[in-house]
Scaffold this motif. Structure first.
Motif, PDB file in Angstrom:
ATOM      1  N   ALA A 186       9.847  -8.710   5.974  1.00  0.00           N
ATOM      2  CA  ALA A 186       8.416  -8.646   6.734  1.00  0.00           C
ATOM      3  C   ALA A 186       8.025  -7.368   6.381  1.00  0.00           C
ATOM      4  N   SER A 187       6.523  -7.054   6.881  1.00  0.00           N
ATOM      5  CA  SER A 187       6.123  -5.788   6.743  1.00  0.00           C
ATOM      6  C   SER A 187       6.664  -4.607   7.723  1.00  0.00           C
ATOM      7  N   TRP A 188       6.797  -3.232   7.107  1.00  0.00           N
ATOM      8  CA  TRP A 188       7.036  -2.470   8.297  1.00  0.00           C
ATOM      9  C   TRP A 188       5.952  -2.308   9.305  1.00  0.00           C
ATOM     10  N   SER A 247      -0.558  -6.565   2.084  1.00  0.00           N
ATOM     11  CA  SER A 247      -1.766  -7.008   3.276  1.00  0.00           C
ATOM     12  C   SER A 247      -1.589  -6.375   4.527  1.00  0.00           C
ATOM     13  N   GLY A 248      -0.142  -5.905   4.485  1.00  0.00           N
ATOM     14  CA  GLY A 248       0.085  -5.127   5.897  1.00  0.00           C
ATOM     15  C   GLY A 248       0.454  -5.801   7.016  1.00  0.00           C
ATOM     16  N   GLY A 249       1.058  -7.294   6.678  1.00  0.00           N
ATOM     17  CA  GLY A 249       1.560  -8.120   7.816  1.00  0.00           C
ATOM     18  C   GLY A 249       2.073  -9.193   7.403  1.00  0.00           C
ATOM     19  N   GLY A 250       2.728 -10.090   8.334  1.00  0.00           N
ATOM     20  CA  GLY A 250       3.357 -11.419   7.838  1.00  0.00           C
ATOM     21  C   GLY A 250       4.843 -11.215   7.743  1.00  0.00           C
ATOM     22  N   VAL A 251       5.597 -12.527   7.762  1.00  0.00           N
ATOM     23  CA  VAL A 251       6.845 -12.761   7.656  1.00  0.00           C
ATOM     24  C   VAL A 251       6.899 -13.857   6.736  1.00  0.00           C
TER      25      VAL A 251
END
Length: 318
Positions: A186-188, A247-251
């Motif tokens: 995941a994104s931080w 993209s700065g998000g998601g898992v």
């Protein structure tokens, strides 16, 4: 008695072989590989009529059409497809017998084919390439990558060895090269206090689009009735961590070894998959027709050395 019968059968086979024109075998291999009389003739230095004549003789010898026309091209019969790998290996072995040379990586010019998934190539391909360039500067390394690798690569791609994920079956012996497992990436930018299960439930997923087989982690999530939402589907498995980080998000659910590679390059966190799940070790499966023992031993050593960093950094789940 059984041994004597087996010996007699072998002697009979050799007696029949003595009456066969073995000069047909080299053109036959060219025909099977090129699937064209014209290209095969050019490859072995024969005229097209001579190649056509040889094909007709081989068809009578084997009682099979071998090559049949389909549309504008030629396709192999099932018998011909089965012949490619053992014929290639037998001719290469015969060539080594005739020349009297043994494998020497410093001077060898062969083509080495290693088949593996894209993820395996991502974590081991560059180190294997570096080692072979250093130890065998004249060989050509061909990395045959695919989303799903099977032992069919022996016949289809003339692979010397397949690096096969543990979950994929094979009738051939296998030896562990390095360990791997499923993890959550995941994104931080996602909530830092969220554990892996919370990430899977609350954060939109980036999903591998239409895999050949549904990934086992998602089967477990479905069995556990875990609710999740898919935001994106992509066809390139290795693009998933990059997309999440950039993209700065998601898992997503991915491989541990791939996750470590991306974790060091992008803003990405790696968490353990929250439920018990089968391991994802990568095994070496050797071409059963590979008769060159010294070469096989050497290539095995190169693969083990290339995978050493992966084995060293692997930490079992706590």
């Amino acid at each position: 008695m059984a041994d004597r019968n087996a010996g007699s059968a072998t002697d009979a086979d050799l007696s029949r072989l003595a009456s066969v024109d073995l000069n047909l075998l080299v053109p036959l291999l060219a025909l099977l590989e090129e699937r064209s009389v014209t290209r095969a003739a050019r490859k072995v230095g024969l005229s097209q009529p001579a190649m056509s004549h040889g094909l007709n003789r081989t068809r009578r010898l084997l009682n099979d059409e071998l090559l049949v026309r389909q549309g504008r091209g030629m396709v192999l019969t099932p018998r011909a497809a089965e012949l490619i790998v053992p014929l290639r290996q037998a001719l290469y072995q015969a060539a080594r017998i005739v020349t009297g040379t043994s494998f020497d990586p410093a001077v060898d010019h062969r083509l080495i084919t290693v088949a593996m998934t894209n993820s395996t190539a991502f974590v081991i391909g560059s180190e294997l390439s570096r080692l072979l360039a250093e130890r065998a500067p004249n060989v050509v390394l061909r990395l045959r990558t695919t989303s799903v690798t099977t032992s069919a690569a022996f016949a289809e791609d003339a692979a010397d060895v397949v690096l096969l994920p543990e979950a994929f079956p094979t009738p051939h012996p296998r030896e562990r090269l390095y360990d791997d497992r499923w993890v959550v990436v995941a994104s931080w930018n996602e909530p830092k206090d969220a554990d892996a299960l919370e990430l899977l439930e609350k954060v939109p997923h980036v999903f591998l689009d239409e895999p050949a087989e549904r990934q086992r982690p998602y089967e477990i999530l479905d069995e556990k009735k875990i609710q999740y939402r898919v935001r994106q589907r992509v066809s390139d498995y290795l693009f998933i961590p990059h997309l999440i980080a950039q993209s700065g998000g998601g898992v997503a659910i991915h491989r541990y070894q791939v996750g470590l590679e991306f974790e060091g390059r992008f803003d990405l966190r790696v968490e353990e998959f929250p439920f018990p799940i089968e391991a994802l070790g990568i095994d070496m499966v050797w071409n059963p027709w590979l008769a060159d023992g010294p070469f096989k031993t050497w290539l095995r050593e190169m693969l083990i050395e290339a995978a050493a960093p992966l084995r060293a950094r692997y930490r079992p789940p706590q």
